[in-house]
Design a protein around this motif. Structure first.
Motif, PDB file in Angstrom:
ATOM      1  N   MET A  12      77.963   7.492  11.168  1.00 57.28           N
ATOM      2  CA  MET A  12      77.482   8.430   9.958  1.00 57.28           C
ATOM      3  C   MET A  12      78.556   9.358   9.442  1.00 57.28           C
ATOM      4  SD  MET A  12      74.960  11.798   9.881  1.00 57.28           S
ATOM      5  CE  MET A  12      76.124  12.476  10.709  1.00 57.28           C
ATOM      6  N   ARG A  13      78.796   9.311   8.244  1.00 55.84           N
ATOM      7  CA  ARG A  13      79.651  10.047   7.450  1.00 55.84           C
ATOM      8  C   ARG A  13      79.117  11.381   6.864  1.00 55.84           C
ATOM      9  NH1 ARG A  13      85.029   9.145   8.349  1.00 55.84           N
ATOM     10  NH2 ARG A  13      85.394   7.013   8.903  1.00 55.84           N
ATOM     11  N   GLU A  14      79.704  12.445   6.707  1.00 55.32           N
ATOM     12  CA  GLU A  14      78.988  13.332   5.938  1.00 55.32           C
ATOM     13  C   GLU A  14      80.030  14.266   5.150  1.00 55.32           C
ATOM     14  OE1 GLU A  14      76.672  16.487   8.274  1.00 55.32           O
ATOM     15  OE2 GLU A  14      78.238  17.887   7.817  1.00 55.32           O
ATOM     16  N   ILE A  15      79.623  14.511   3.872  1.00 53.95           N
ATOM     17  CA  ILE A  15      80.412  14.676   2.552  1.00 53.95           C
ATOM     18  C   ILE A  15      79.929  16.066   2.170  1.00 53.95           C
ATOM     19  CG2 ILE A  15      81.655  14.244   0.656  1.00 53.95           C
ATOM     20  CD1 ILE A  15      81.104  11.243   1.552  1.00 53.95           C
ATOM     21  N   ARG A  16      80.611  17.005   1.863  1.00 53.99           N
ATOM     22  CA  ARG A  16      80.074  18.298   1.502  1.00 53.99           C
ATOM     23  C   ARG A  16      80.740  18.626   0.027  1.00 53.99           C
ATOM     24  NH1 ARG A  16      80.626  22.418   5.469  1.00 53.99           N
ATOM     25  NH2 ARG A  16      82.737  23.034   4.547  1.00 53.99           N
ATOM     26  N   PHE A  17      80.121  18.768  -1.022  1.00 51.91           N
ATOM     27  CA  PHE A  17      80.415  18.963  -2.228  1.00 51.91           C
ATOM     28  C   PHE A  17      80.486  20.555  -2.654  1.00 51.91           C
ATOM     29  CE2 PHE A  17      79.935  14.625  -2.416  1.00 51.91           C
ATOM     30  CZ  PHE A  17      80.852  14.089  -3.414  1.00 51.91           C
ATOM     31  N   HIS A  18      81.328  21.233  -2.965  1.00 51.80           N
ATOM     32  CA  HIS A  18      81.148  22.904  -3.408  1.00 51.80           C
ATOM     33  C   HIS A  18      81.526  22.722  -4.959  1.00 51.80           C
ATOM     34  CE1 HIS A  18      81.405  24.626   0.695  1.00 51.80           C
ATOM     35  NE2 HIS A  18      82.085  23.700   1.119  1.00 51.80           N
ATOM     36  N   GLY A  19      80.679  23.779  -5.578  1.00 51.18           N
ATOM     37  CA  GLY A  19      81.042  24.046  -7.038  1.00 51.18           C
ATOM     38  C   GLY A  19      80.257  25.204  -7.102  1.00 51.18           C
ATOM     39  N   ARG A  20      80.013  25.359  -8.447  1.00 52.85           N
ATOM     40  CA  ARG A  20      79.559  26.664  -8.910  1.00 52.85           C
ATOM     41  C   ARG A  20      78.033  26.323  -9.628  1.00 52.85           C
ATOM     42  NH1 ARG A  20      82.163  31.408  -8.312  1.00 52.85           N
ATOM     43  NH2 ARG A  20      84.137  31.183  -8.006  1.00 52.85           N
ATOM     44  N   PHE A  21      77.195  27.113  -9.308  1.00 51.58           N
ATOM     45  CA  PHE A  21      75.940  26.844 -10.042  1.00 51.58           C
ATOM     46  C   PHE A  21      76.112  26.691 -11.501  1.00 51.58           C
ATOM     47  CE2 PHE A  21      71.528  27.726 -11.706  1.00 51.58           C
ATOM     48  CZ  PHE A  21      70.803  27.186 -10.901  1.00 51.58           C
ATOM     49  N   GLY A  22      75.475  25.358 -12.027  1.00 46.01           N
ATOM     50  CA  GLY A  22      75.784  25.243 -13.379  1.00 46.01           C
ATOM     51  C   GLY A  22      76.492  23.658 -13.541  1.00 46.01           C
ATOM     52  N   GLN A  23      77.398  23.594 -12.634  1.00 43.95           N
ATOM     53  CA  GLN A  23      78.225  22.363 -12.361  1.00 43.95           C
ATOM     54  C   GLN A  23      77.249  21.411 -11.835  1.00 43.95           C
ATOM     55  OE1 GLN A  23      81.364  23.789 -10.094  1.00 43.95           O
ATOM     56  NE2 GLN A  23      82.780  23.947 -11.887  1.00 43.95           N
ATOM     57  N   PRO A  24      77.559  20.141 -11.852  1.00 41.89           N
ATOM     58  CA  PRO A  24      76.711  19.020 -11.604  1.00 41.89           C
ATOM     59  C   PRO A  24      76.829  18.572 -10.077  1.00 41.89           C
ATOM     60  CG  PRO A  24      78.451  18.022 -12.631  1.00 41.89           C
ATOM     61  CD  PRO A  24      78.853  19.655 -12.663  1.00 41.89           C
ATOM     62  N   VAL A  25      76.828  19.602  -9.228  1.00 44.42           N
ATOM     63  CA  VAL A  25      77.034  19.211  -7.607  1.00 44.42           C
ATOM     64  C   VAL A  25      76.000  18.563  -7.111  1.00 44.42           C
ATOM     65  CG1 VAL A  25      77.486  20.387  -5.304  1.00 44.42           C
ATOM     66  CG2 VAL A  25      78.453  21.319  -7.592  1.00 44.42           C
ATOM     67  N   GLY A  26      74.604  19.097  -7.225  1.00 46.11           N
ATOM     68  CA  GLY A  26      73.543  18.445  -6.777  1.00 46.11           C
ATOM     69  C   GLY A  26      73.084  17.037  -7.467  1.00 46.11           C
ATOM     70  N   LYS A  27      73.368  17.027  -8.769  1.00 50.52           N
ATOM     71  CA  LYS A  27      72.991  15.965  -9.534  1.00 50.52           C
ATOM     72  C   LYS A  27      73.925  14.718  -9.290  1.00 50.52           C
ATOM     73  CE  LYS A  27      73.049  14.330 -14.312  1.00 50.52           C
ATOM     74  NZ  LYS A  27      73.350  14.627 -15.789  1.00 50.52           N
ATOM     75  N   LEU A  28      75.347  15.181  -8.834  1.00 50.41           N
ATOM     76  CA  LEU A  28      76.564  14.182  -8.570  1.00 50.41           C
ATOM     77  C   LEU A  28      76.016  13.622  -6.894  1.00 50.41           C
ATOM     78  CD1 LEU A  28      79.082  12.830  -8.720  1.00 50.41           C
ATOM     79  CD2 LEU A  28      80.126  14.683  -7.715  1.00 50.41           C
ATOM     80  N   THR A  29      75.568  14.437  -5.924  1.00 52.71           N
ATOM     81  CA  THR A  29      75.289  13.866  -4.688  1.00 52.71           C
ATOM     82  C   THR A  29      74.007  13.058  -4.741  1.00 52.71           C
ATOM     83  OG1 THR A  29      74.200  16.100  -4.100  1.00 52.71           O
ATOM     84  CG2 THR A  29      76.496  15.633  -3.451  1.00 52.71           C
ATOM     85  N   ARG A  30      72.800  13.572  -5.672  1.00 55.45           N
ATOM     86  CA  ARG A  30      72.028  12.605  -5.516  1.00 55.45           C
ATOM     87  C   ARG A  30      72.154  11.377  -6.588  1.00 55.45           C
ATOM     88  NH1 ARG A  30      69.936  17.795  -6.374  1.00 55.45           N
ATOM     89  NH2 ARG A  30      70.178  17.821  -8.588  1.00 55.45           N
ATOM     90  N   ALA A  31      72.931  11.244  -7.431  1.00 59.99           N
ATOM     91  CA  ALA A  31      72.947   9.993  -7.974  1.00 59.99           C
ATOM     92  C   ALA A  31      74.040   9.076  -6.765  1.00 59.99           C
ATOM     93  CB  ALA A  31      74.017  10.357  -9.073  1.00 59.99           C
ATOM     94  N   MET A  32      74.791   9.642  -6.293  1.00 62.61           N
ATOM     95  CA  MET A  32      75.383   9.026  -5.089  1.00 62.61           C
ATOM     96  C   MET A  32      74.741   8.437  -4.105  1.00 62.61           C
ATOM     97  SD  MET A  32      78.919  11.218  -4.712  1.00 62.61           S
ATOM     98  CE  MET A  32      79.369  10.284  -3.157  1.00 62.61           C
ATOM     99  N   GLY A  33      73.622   9.191  -3.794  1.00 63.73           N
ATOM    100  CA  GLY A  33      72.673   8.954  -2.937  1.00 63.73           C
ATOM    101  C   GLY A  33      71.966   7.773  -3.074  1.00 63.73           C
ATOM    102  N   LYS A  34      71.443   7.669  -4.490  1.00 66.91           N
ATOM    103  CA  LYS A  34      70.554   6.818  -4.859  1.00 66.91           C
ATOM    104  C   LYS A  34      71.275   5.135  -4.994  1.00 66.91           C
ATOM    105  CE  LYS A  34      67.623   5.994  -8.895  1.00 66.91           C
ATOM    106  NZ  LYS A  34      67.323   6.581 -10.408  1.00 66.91           N
ATOM    107  N   GLU A  35      72.548   5.483  -5.462  1.00 69.06           N
ATOM    108  CA  GLU A  35      73.424   4.117  -5.511  1.00 69.06           C
ATOM    109  C   GLU A  35      73.715   3.455  -4.050  1.00 69.06           C
ATOM    110  OE1 GLU A  35      75.491   0.949  -6.452  1.00 69.06           O
ATOM    111  OE2 GLU A  35      74.568   2.202  -7.845  1.00 69.06           O
ATOM    112  N   LEU A  36      73.844   4.534  -3.200  1.00 67.68           N
ATOM    113  CA  LEU A  36      73.947   4.108  -1.820  1.00 67.68           C
ATOM    114  C   LEU A  36      72.777   3.371  -1.088  1.00 67.68           C
ATOM    115  CD1 LEU A  36      76.430   6.893  -0.738  1.00 67.68           C
ATOM    116  CD2 LEU A  36      77.028   4.510  -0.830  1.00 67.68           C
TER     117      LEU A  36
END
Length: 145
Positions: A1-25
């Motif tokens: 298992m690999r774990e990746i943590r994305f940091h950003g600020r509220f309003g940036q596409p942090v959650g959207k990005l990880t969910r899109a990556m998750g969907k593709e994977l």
């Protein structure tokens, strides 16, 4: 298992990005977990999102005490506000936008560093595809593309 943590600020596409990556994977047959973590819901507040990817079922369920293989920082001002390397594995990698390895100095604490600037084109519309490509090139994820 690999774990990746994305940091950003509220309003940036942090959650959207990880969910899109998750969907593709998921479409590629991987097992995936995605967690968003944030405190104050206000523009500019620090937040992070965690994605776990594996070839087998992932039993770990918490997003609080993460031990990522990679930390991705989408807003370089976060280096002065929070410890983005907290919990990063000793052989971990920090990937960041708009900052160089030399500018971070001691904050890297011996971790490897990858600048994301060369990978992102102006007006990149599919950030998830860009990050999947970077992670595949780095040997972190085996992506079926």
């Amino acid at each position: 298992m690999r774990e990746i943590r994305f940091h950003g600020r509220f309003g940036q596409p942090v959650g959207k990005l990880t969910r899109a990556m998750g969907k593709e994977l998921l479409h590629q047959g991987k097992h995936v977990q995605v967690f968003d973590a944030f405190a104050a819901v206000r523009p500019g507040a620090p937040m992070y999102s965690v994605i776990r990817v594996g070839d087998e079922s992932i039993r770990k369920r918490s997003a609080n005490n993460t031990m990522p293989d990679i930390v991705v920082v989408l807003d370089n001002s976060l280096f002065g506000v929070i410890d983005v390397t907290k919990g990063l594995k000793s052989d971990g990698t920090v990937m960041a936008l708009g900052v160089t390895e030399n500018a971070l100095g001691e904050k890297l604490k011996g971790f490897s560093f990858v600048s994301l600037d060369p990978y992102l084109q102006p007006n990149s519309s599919d950030l998830a595809a860009v990050f999947l490509k970077v992670l595949a090139e780095r040997g972190v994820l085996m992506v079926n593309k």
